[in-house]
Design a protein around this motif. Sequence first.
Motif, short mmCIF file in Angstrom:
data_model
loop_
_atom_site.label_atom_id
_atom_site.label_comp_id
_atom_site.label_asym_id
_atom_site.label_seq_id
_atom_site.Cartn_x
_atom_site.Cartn_y
_atom_site.Cartn_z
N SER A 81 82.31 59.55 81.42
CA SER A 81 81.37 60.68 82.22
C SER A 81 80.08 59.91 83.09
N VAL A 82 79.62 60.43 83.23
CA VAL A 82 78.32 59.74 84.23
C VAL A 82 77.74 60.51 84.24
N GLY A 83 76.35 60.57 82.78
CA GLY A 83 75.25 61.62 83.54
C GLY A 83 74.17 60.70 84.00
N PHE A 84 73.58 61.64 85.25
CA PHE A 84 73.02 61.51 86.03
C PHE A 84 71.33 61.91 84.81
N VAL A 85 70.46 60.59 84.47
CA VAL A 85 69.69 61.29 84.28
C VAL A 85 67.94 61.01 84.67
N THR A 86 66.96 60.81 83.85
CA THR A 86 65.55 60.54 84.46
C THR A 86 65.84 58.45 84.58
N GLY A 87 65.88 58.23 83.07
CA GLY A 87 66.22 57.04 83.34
C GLY A 87 66.97 56.35 81.72
N GLY A 88 66.37 54.36 82.10
CA GLY A 88 66.96 53.97 80.45
C GLY A 88 66.58 54.93 79.67
N GLN A 89 66.25 54.99 79.42
CA GLN A 89 64.73 56.13 78.08
C GLN A 89 66.11 57.24 77.53
N VAL A 90 66.05 57.82 78.67
CA VAL A 90 66.88 59.34 78.13
C VAL A 90 68.69 58.86 78.72
N ALA A 91 69.08 57.19 79.34
CA ALA A 91 70.43 57.08 79.09
C ALA A 91 70.83 56.86 77.84
N ASN A 92 69.43 56.33 76.90
CA ASN A 92 69.85 56.25 75.56
C ASN A 92 70.13 57.19 74.85
N PHE A 93 69.00 58.15 75.28
CA PHE A 93 69.23 59.68 74.33
C PHE A 93 70.34 60.21 74.41
N THR A 94 70.83 59.85 75.52
CA THR A 94 72.05 61.23 75.93
C THR A 94 73.59 60.89 75.69
N ASN A 122 67.88 49.63 92.56
CA ASN A 122 66.52 48.85 93.66
C ASN A 122 67.15 50.77 94.50
N VAL A 123 67.25 51.65 93.06
CA VAL A 123 66.51 52.78 94.26
C VAL A 123 65.89 53.69 93.27
N PRO A 124 64.98 54.69 94.30
CA PRO A 124 63.79 55.28 93.64
C PRO A 124 63.43 55.57 91.68
N TYR A 125 62.21 55.99 91.56
CA TYR A 125 63.14 56.24 89.87
C TYR A 125 63.03 57.78 89.65
N ASP A 126 63.82 58.21 88.18
CA ASP A 126 64.47 59.14 88.15
C ASP A 126 65.81 58.70 88.88
N CYS A 127 66.41 57.54 87.78
CA CYS A 127 67.74 57.79 88.30
C CYS A 127 68.37 56.83 87.50
N GLY A 128 68.20 57.08 86.46
CA GLY A 128 69.62 56.83 84.95
C GLY A 128 70.64 57.44 84.83
N MET A 129 71.63 56.17 84.54
CA MET A 129 73.21 56.55 84.13
C MET A 129 73.40 56.36 82.77
N ALA A 130 73.73 58.10 82.02
CA ALA A 130 74.34 57.77 80.86
C ALA A 130 76.21 57.85 81.06
N ILE A 131 76.54 56.73 80.87
CA ILE A 131 77.96 56.67 80.39
C ILE A 131 78.89 56.48 79.01
N VAL A 132 79.46 57.68 79.06
CA VAL A 132 80.19 58.17 77.60
C VAL A 132 82.17 57.44 78.46
N ARG A 133 82.76 57.00 77.00
CA ARG A 133 83.70 56.70 77.69
C ARG A 133 85.12 58.37 77.52
N ASP A 134 84.69 59.15 76.97
CA ASP A 134 85.11 60.02 76.86
C ASP A 134 84.40 61.30 77.18
#
Length: 461
Positions: free
Chosen positions: A131-144, A294-306
């Motif tokens: 799964s690839v969840g698009f979140v606000t940035g690296g901080q929220v990607a880690n949280f997710t 190099n996309v604008p701000y507000d584009c982190g990715m949380a990737i989860v194997r399952d």
Amino acid sequence: MDERERALGAAHRLATEFLGTLDERPVWPRADLEEMLGAFGGALPEHGADPTSVVEAMARLADPGLVAIPGGRFFGFVIGGTHPAALAADWLVSAWDQNSGSSKLTPTTVAMERAAGQWMLELLGLPDGASVGFVTGGQVANFTCLNAARTAVLARAGWDLATRGMRSSPSLRVVVGADRHGSIDRALRFLGFGTDEITVVDADDQGRMRVEALETALTDGDGPLIVCLQAGEVHTGAFDDFEALVPVAKRHDAWVHVDGAFGLWAAASPSLRRLTAGMAQADSWATDAHKTLNVPYDCGMAIVRDPADSIAAFRTGGDYLIYSGLDPWDVTPELSRRARGVPAWAVLRSLGSSGVAELVDRLHTNAVAMAVGLADIPGLEVLNDVVYTQVMFRLESDAATRALGEEILAEGTAAVTGAEWRGRAALRCSMSSWATTSADIALTVDAFRRLIFEVHSHTRG
């Protein structure tokens, strides 16, 4: 031409004018917060104003406080300059105004995000079907990712977090490296873990977790376990040894999370992919497309194997919502949000796999060139092995180092930001922008060469 068209026309003209100033304008802002509050604050006017005049006044008032982040000489923090395709796509995202949580509601933008996510998995060599969840940035990607991890490892221990909560749950261990990014601790705090509950593993002189230290740390305890590794230490750019560390963690039945806010993208380059060897054996990965991609701000990715682990942590209720199997709101903390993955789709489509590899390689080449130029300046020491995109350096004293950092910002040629490494002051240069050229590097090195004389005069005087 109606009100909306006039306002959009003004915005396009003013944006183009701003971008046209980047080569000449000082990189650091020329006004502080108080001045900007004076420009934009005060009492809310009783009567409104024409949208076009508001946009024009906004641009005029904003100019002194703007940072030349989109230019080629912003090397502070780890902030990429927006690629043209991503910038244009982002404008369309706002114009389309799609609430991109549900594929039934907004199939176009959800499809674009899903395609972009699949492309990323292929580029980064990560498991197909994650799964690839698009979140606000690296901080929220880690949280997710860590939220999915917490839910999953407790489930393995027979504990249903969604129904039973954390109060009486099995004691969960979290193991991190000594030189992890602060967003890991912050994400864990959001999840209810205090610093006393985190096991810290020793790192080497480049910030890489020591394999033998991890083995020792994991041998000393039991219970549900999460191990956090790192792709790209924020000061040195160093990568943990995934080929050695992941098997150690897996022998202890750990969920392995990789914080790769900017470093994950090394896997897209054939010449740098070695840095991420073994990374794909982890369970989750966090990255941030506004950095290396190099996309604008507000584009982190949380990737989860399952994806089932993401759904277990995030799927919500609501009889008015429309479910279709695996939607954006199933794998991230948000329901309503903008289509932040569309600019990522646009830049990936614009570059292609070879273009992404070339971009990553160019960032690394620029970092090496910057390090070589800086190391040639008498009295300046480069502190790290430049394996990726980070260059860290200092003068002989903390005072001189900090003074040099202040001088380069005041002088305006480039922006670098301060750091502390092993108890001593340092400056850090991050190569993150597609717009940086060899001329930008030469200008920056020349500026440092000039400024060091002034710094020495002041600190010794």
